[in-house]
Design an enzyme around this catalytic site. Structure first.
Site, short mmCIF file in Angstrom:
data_model
loop_
_atom_site.label_atom_id
_atom_site.label_comp_id
_atom_site.label_asym_id
_atom_site.label_seq_id
_atom_site.Cartn_x
_atom_site.Cartn_y
_atom_site.Cartn_z
N ASP A 126 0.85 -1.19 0.00
CA ASP A 126 0.00 0.00 0.00
C ASP A 126 0.89 1.24 0.00
O ASP A 126 1.76 1.39 0.85
CB ASP A 126 -0.89 -0.01 1.25
CG ASP A 126 -2.07 0.93 1.11
OD1 ASP A 126 -2.38 1.36 -0.02
OD2 ASP A 126 -2.70 1.24 2.15
N HIS A 133 -4.23 13.87 0.66
CA HIS A 133 -4.41 12.98 1.82
C HIS A 133 -3.23 13.10 2.79
O HIS A 133 -3.43 13.28 4.00
CB HIS A 133 -4.57 11.53 1.36
CG HIS A 133 -4.52 10.53 2.49
ND1 HIS A 133 -5.50 10.46 3.46
CD2 HIS A 133 -3.59 9.59 2.82
CE1 HIS A 133 -5.18 9.50 4.33
NE2 HIS A 133 -4.03 8.97 3.97
N GLU A 199 -10.91 3.65 3.59
CA GLU A 199 -9.96 4.44 2.80
C GLU A 199 -10.27 4.17 1.34
O GLU A 199 -10.22 3.04 0.88
CB GLU A 199 -8.51 4.08 3.14
CG GLU A 199 -8.09 4.58 4.52
CD GLU A 199 -6.56 4.57 4.75
OE1 GLU A 199 -5.86 3.87 4.01
OE2 GLU A 199 -6.11 5.26 5.68
N GLU A 201 -9.37 3.86 -2.22
CA GLU A 201 -8.12 3.63 -2.95
C GLU A 201 -8.40 2.95 -4.29
O GLU A 201 -9.47 2.41 -4.53
CB GLU A 201 -7.17 2.74 -2.13
CG GLU A 201 -6.89 3.27 -0.73
CD GLU A 201 -5.62 2.70 -0.09
OE1 GLU A 201 -4.81 2.07 -0.79
OE2 GLU A 201 -5.47 2.89 1.14
N ASP A 234 -9.45 0.17 1.94
CA ASP A 234 -8.44 -0.24 2.92
C ASP A 234 -8.98 0.10 4.31
O ASP A 234 -8.62 1.10 4.92
CB ASP A 234 -7.14 0.52 2.63
CG ASP A 234 -6.03 0.15 3.60
OD1 ASP A 234 -6.07 -0.96 4.15
OD2 ASP A 234 -5.12 0.98 3.78
N ARG A 238 -8.66 3.43 13.24
CA ARG A 238 -7.79 4.58 13.51
C ARG A 238 -7.20 4.59 14.92
O ARG A 238 -6.06 5.00 15.13
CB ARG A 238 -8.57 5.89 13.30
CG ARG A 238 -9.05 6.10 11.90
CD ARG A 238 -7.91 6.22 10.92
NE ARG A 238 -8.41 6.41 9.56
CZ ARG A 238 -7.65 6.20 8.48
NH1 ARG A 238 -6.40 5.80 8.60
NH2 ARG A 238 -8.16 6.38 7.28
N GLN A 241 -4.54 1.92 15.14
CA GLN A 241 -3.40 2.38 14.34
C GLN A 241 -2.54 3.39 15.10
O GLN A 241 -1.32 3.29 15.12
CB GLN A 241 -3.93 3.00 13.04
CG GLN A 241 -2.85 3.39 12.04
CD GLN A 241 -3.43 3.96 10.73
OE1 GLN A 241 -4.64 3.91 10.50
NE2 GLN A 241 -2.58 4.50 9.89
N LYS A 254 -4.88 -2.55 10.03
CA LYS A 254 -5.12 -2.69 8.60
C LYS A 254 -5.36 -4.14 8.18
O LYS A 254 -6.09 -4.40 7.23
CB LYS A 254 -3.90 -2.18 7.82
CG LYS A 254 -3.55 -0.72 8.08
CD LYS A 254 -4.41 0.21 7.26
CE LYS A 254 -3.87 1.64 7.31
NZ LYS A 254 -4.62 2.52 6.39
N THR A 258 -9.12 -6.00 3.73
CA THR A 258 -8.96 -5.01 2.66
C THR A 258 -9.81 -5.49 1.50
O THR A 258 -9.59 -6.61 1.02
CB THR A 258 -7.48 -4.92 2.23
OG1 THR A 258 -6.67 -4.71 3.39
CG2 THR A 258 -7.25 -3.81 1.24
N GLU A 364 -10.56 12.29 7.45
CA GLU A 364 -10.41 13.61 6.84
C GLU A 364 -11.75 14.32 6.65
O GLU A 364 -11.87 15.51 6.92
CB GLU A 364 -9.74 13.47 5.46
CG GLU A 364 -8.32 12.93 5.50
CD GLU A 364 -7.87 12.42 4.14
OE1 GLU A 364 -8.00 11.21 3.89
OE2 GLU A 364 -7.42 13.25 3.32
#
Lengths: 442, 442
Positions: A126, A133, A199, A201, A234, A238, A241, A254, A258, A364
């Site tokens: 990744d 971002h 996420e 992606e 993904d 949080r 993490q 993570k 996925t 975000e």
């Protein structure tokens, strides 16, 4: 180009797309390689004998496999020959597959199939290549002055992910349990993650011959190793993490799952949607330089569908916001000699646009939980709740319309007068990448 | 136990060890599964029909594969049955394999074989579980006050590595090129790494049934998923690592190659060498707790052999310095729901002892280049030079001697008087993990 398979102008899978996937159905549980056309799947295992071109005539066995790895390994000239063969076979002018008995044998309606992972993913990586971002996350955690770390504009930062936990769209994802640190300086606690996020992606599958350990693929040569693209979610915890990631990077936050969309849209199908690469300053080292375009106008959207059944589009982004191109990612991946294999998966990292409604994660969009998003069912979200379904789409693009309006203004006016544009426009879509968040285990 | 295959008391592969590997030879290039005994390899593909126990009699095909994954998947009861069968077949009291014609067919001298990776490694993970190593690195980069990061004693920190670049002992490793930042605050430069290092590690292969995404294996249950151990050299380009690793962890500095020893020493063979787990304070969360011993007295050494042919042992460490056990590593790996598969590889991280001559990397041994090591050929090293060969050994341990002296003092005195100890002592070894550093490509 016109196929005998009928579909509307809104269809994501016209004869110009022809994405590859792996499917099975109730009548035949064996995993087979297929191509999406209209609302049908063309079963390549049933027509492998029709790949009679000079490159594929003695490689027809690749279409009898349970995944695309062997086909991916053949390289671009073979991929082009396969595409030409398929476009010929599906053309309204060719009757090889039009006989009703043949059609019944080689086509399966998409609504009847179960999709599987399209490849055996040897390794999954990744990247972190969207400048908006990386800047957003940097501002949130380090402040505006130090938003981008010193290495970010010199190399495509990336990390090795977990290939075993990459799953196909539709697979439910369980809210993980893990360690978090709710109060800075206090002791960590154990329990279900409270800050589950998506996420947005896009990832590419590696193709071509395996490279050798110690070998580098330069960015200028990397295109030959890019087979095609899928959408990716993904999923990220949080709070887990934040506690775990120093100093060696994300791990349990993570590898809980996925998701990828099942249909691989090839580089050839995306060719018409190429846009200029993002300008890069400072100029990257030579191994990262390439002069060809490897950036794409792919409109991306994310919906959150709550248990009420109501879906809200929470962001609209675009692949074109990538700072580092896939060719640069692949070159950087191999610069120290790392060997790559067909079926490897390399993802973009969260793709955020410039404006606050184009960010690619809840982190975000809700700016660390400070700006909840209002959903259409009257509820709101700072992060994901149990039973929320996240749906990523690679939005359809009307190529002719777009190209004519912006690049050939005079021609388009002429064609519009002829009523030509609408009838001949086509769209290339990725389908969707879906997943529902299940409650944590007891 | 005594085998009809003769070997000395110094032999690393007595009948009590029986490590599994994958080999081929000039007479038969097919990769086969074998077991090391004395200076021979017993070819299991040639005797698979002799696994007649209740668990393996209908699973004999696992010994006909090109890797150990299918055997690993069977689980501990089957591994135990295989071990019992092999010890019976190799016993001096059993004549099934003693006939000279049979021996010629089923044994191959170790000196004639080429060893291969023992398993198809789906995913490779590297932990960071030696407290002395983590402390050393912390002191060097953050100072004594903040040596261990706040999460370190709460969870086994780890990161996903690159499985494609894991290679078998003997494979040369090329010095990588990459970006580094020789002068803080200046621009990065591109070129061959100047700070190439080894990392002394031990890794375990995962066995048992694949787990499901969303499932957690508790530390107390994790032993059933640990098949066996190999030595590992996690080659590291320190200068590349320093520049690239924020914020997502090591990448190109590590995926240039990771070497493992070819013979997997099983949990059963290591059973006699169990020692108490390292005391842990704070007490870990319940998912990380287990009461059984899962720490091992494995003496580890690293030699650097320069192009002069002279080898110098640069460090003597021991696996027992691990703070987190393999069971805890596996439990933490799955706590957020990550699924694991037989053939996955999980490594310890650099294993450093307490004293300066037991550190597991050049970075620590030479303390960031400030204390060069003198080698026996008169040269010195701060980091590795081109053509240096790094040789890791899992040192032989005389079980009876050790066990008697420290655990059964009275018995040993009696046995020593009888001259019993030496004759009946045996050693279990890992063989070696070797690799030569080649100069960077031009």
């Amino acid at each position: 180009m016109k196929s005998f398979i009928e579909y509307s102008n809104e269809c994501e899978f016209p004869i110009e797309n022809l994405p590859y996937g792996v499917f099975s159905n109730d009548a035949n549980r064996k995993k087979r390689i297929g191509v999406a056309i209209g609302d049908q799947v063309l079963d390549l295992s049933a027509i492998s004998n029709l790949f009679e071109g000079s490159l594929l005539s003695d490689k027809q066995h690749v279409f009898q496999q349970e995944n695309l790895n062997d086909f991916m390994a053949l390289g671009r000239p073979s991929w082009l020959e396969a595409r030409q063969t398929l476009q010929k076979l599906l053309s309204v002018e060719n009757d090889a597959l039009q006989n009703p008995d043949v059609r019944r044998k080689v086509f399966v309606p998409q609504e009847d199939v179960t999709m599987h992972l399209p490849a055996k993913i040897g390794d999954y990586t990744d990247f972190y290549s969207s400048i908006h971002h990386a800047t957003n996350v940097g501002i949130m955690f380090r402040g505006k002055e130090n938003a981008l770390l010193p290495n970010w504009k010199h190399l495509p930062v990336g990390y090795h992910g977990r290939s075993s936990s990459v799953v196909v769209s539709g697979t439910p994802i369980r809210r993980p349990k893990g360690q978090t640190l709710p109060v800075e300086g206090a002791d960590p606690v154990f329990g279900p993650s409270r800050l589950m996020d998506f996420e947005l992606e896009v990832a590419f599958f590696v193709g071509g011959s395996p490279t050798k350990l110690g070998e580098t693929v330069l960015a200028s040569e990397a295109g030959s190793h890019i087979f095609g693209f899928v959408l990716m979610n993904d999923w990220s915890a949080r709070d887990i993490q934040k506690w775990e990631y120093v100093p060696l990077g994300p791990f349990g936050a993570k590898n809980l799952g996925t998701s990828i969309s099942p249909w691989i849209v090839t580089m050839e199908a995306l060719e018409p949607f190429k846009v200029p690469n993002m300008p890069q300053d400072p100029k990257p080292f030579p191994y990262l330089q390439h002069s060809n375009l490897c950036n794409f106008d792919i409109k991306l959207e994310v919906d959150i569908k709550t248990p009420t059944g109501v879906a809200t589009t929470v962001t609209r982004s675009n692949y074109k916001y990538m700072y580092w191109t896939p060719q640069q990612q692949l070159a950087h991946h191999t610069v120290t000699g790392c060997n790559i294999n067909p079926g490897d998966l390399m993802a973009s990292g969260t793709i955020s646009g410039e404006s606050a409604d184009s960010f690619g994660s809840m982190l975000e969009l809700c700016w660390k939980g400070t700006k909840p998003i209002a959903l259409k069912d009257g509820s709101s979200r700072k992060f994901l709740q149990d039973h929320d379904e996240v749906i990523i789409r690679g939005k359809r693009i009307n190529f002719l319309f777009k190209k004519m309006f912006f690049k050939r203004k005079k021609l388009i006016i002429k064609m519009l007068l002829l009523g030509y544009c609408q009838g001949n426009g086509y769209k290339v879509g990725f389908g969707s990448c879906k997943g529902k968040l299940l409650p944590a285990n007891h």
